[in-house]
Design a protein around this motif. Structure first.
Motif: not given
Ligand code: BTN
Length: 318
Positions: A115-121, A134-138, A207-210
């Motif tokens: 879970v992400q509480t402040k996920g960013r796009g 799926i919330y991952l970063s490489l 960062g990949i969010g699916i």
């Molecule tokens: C977008 O479409 O705007 C990009 C979304 C990216 C979301 C992923 S989730 C994992 C990683 N952590 C974040 O806070 N953002 C990216």
């Protein structure tokens, strides 16, 4: 190796046996109480470990939570995900990956969260990140010029397209630059961030969010893989496949190959359409003609001229 990893390994090696706490403890070099504590933690992670009174422990099923040890089991990559960190809940996996990168973490380090509480796009938008996604970063250290970063973003999107196709025979399209979509509804996205100097990149975080097992309400209609295929997605398997495809593409990219661009274009649902690009300073409309080797969108304007667009929000008008 962590004690909990060893417990899973020993139970997995003898799936038909019940192993006592004493035996497990002797093999690992810890007390029976410590075994029990680790088993409880594993159960919390979702491992189906049966406790047979007076006899010991039996593993009935692995967890579906993408904990580091399960991502690593059966992972075929050499770089990506060899070091990984799983968190039940974080603010943003990109933030953690950036901190780790600043502290010197190795290329390929994976940060993944339930879970992400402040996920960013992109463009400072919030990225809703409830359980089931799926919330991952490489962390990548490609040693390239900052102007090449856009290409890495495209390549990462392509890796997801390949992985979803190979596991679920499902066609994901790429909306320039980095949206993953199915029939014009959003499935996910890529957020690449970098730190470095004017001429050199220190590191890039991809960062990949699916939306795997659940879709979320975002600013445009969204879908999930589960909704498309009608069954639950094996998140661990999908992450492993994405890492495999991304590593392949990344290593080719480092060798100077640009062939991924042709494949990207074949999966682009932006090319050929009338689009509006909302940039920081201006909004322009035109027909999406091509994507060049920098990853920029080439727009044909109404007066016939070609405009090169490196970033912005892309809206399909046709
Ligand atoms: C977008 O479409 O705007 C990009 C979304 C990216 C979301 C992923 S989730 C994992 C990683 N952590 C974040 O806070 N953002 C990216």
């Amino acid at each position: 190796m962590a004690h909990s990893d060893s417990i899973v390994d020993f139970l997995l090696k003898e799936p038909d046996r019940t192993l006592s706490g004493g035996e497990l403890g002797r093999r690992i070099g810890i007390s029976r109480t410590a075994v029990w504590k680790n088993v409880q933690a594993l159960q919390k992670e979702g491992y189906k470990i049966e406790v047979r009174k007076g006899r010991g422990y039996k593993l009935n099923a692995l967890t579906s939570t993408p904990v580091a040890r399960e991502i690593k089991r059966g992972l075929s990559t050499k770089i990506l995900g060899r070091t990984s960190f799983y968190y039940e809940e974080v603010e943003s996996t990109n933030n953690i990956a950036k901190e780790l990168a600043r502290e010197g973490s190795a290329e390929g380090t994976l940060v993944i969260a339930g879970v992400q509480t402040k996920g960013r796009g992109r463009l400072d938008r919030a990225w809703e990140s409830p359980v089931g996604g799926i919330y991952l970063s490489l962390i990548l250290r490609p040693g390239i010029h900052p102007s090449s970063i856009a290409r890495l973003t495209l390549l990462s999107g392509l890796a997801v397209v390949r992985a979803v196709k190979s596991l679920y025979d499902l066609k994901v399209w790429l909306k320039w630059p980095n949206d993953l979509v199915i029939s014009d509804t959003k499935l996910g996205g890529i957020l690449s961030e970098m730190e470095g100097e004017a001429e050199n990149v220190n590191f890039v975080v991809i960062g990949i969010g699916i939306n795997a097992n659940r879709n979320v309400t975002v600013d445009i209609p969204s879908t999930s893989i589960k909704a498309e295929i009608g069954r639950e997605v094996d998140i661990i398997g999908l992450v492993q496949e994405i890492l495999k495809e991304l590593e392949r593409l990344y290593l080719e990219f480092l060798e100077g190959s640009t062939t991924f661009l042709d494949e990207y274009k074949k999966s682009s649902n932006t090319l050929g359409r009338a689009v509006e690009i909302q940039g920081r300073d201006k909004t322009i409309t035109g027909r999406a003609l091509d994507i060049d080797s920098d990853g920029a969108l080439l727009l044909q304007m109404s007066d016939g001229t070609i405009e090169k667009v490196l970033s912005g929000d892309c809206i399909h008008l046709s």
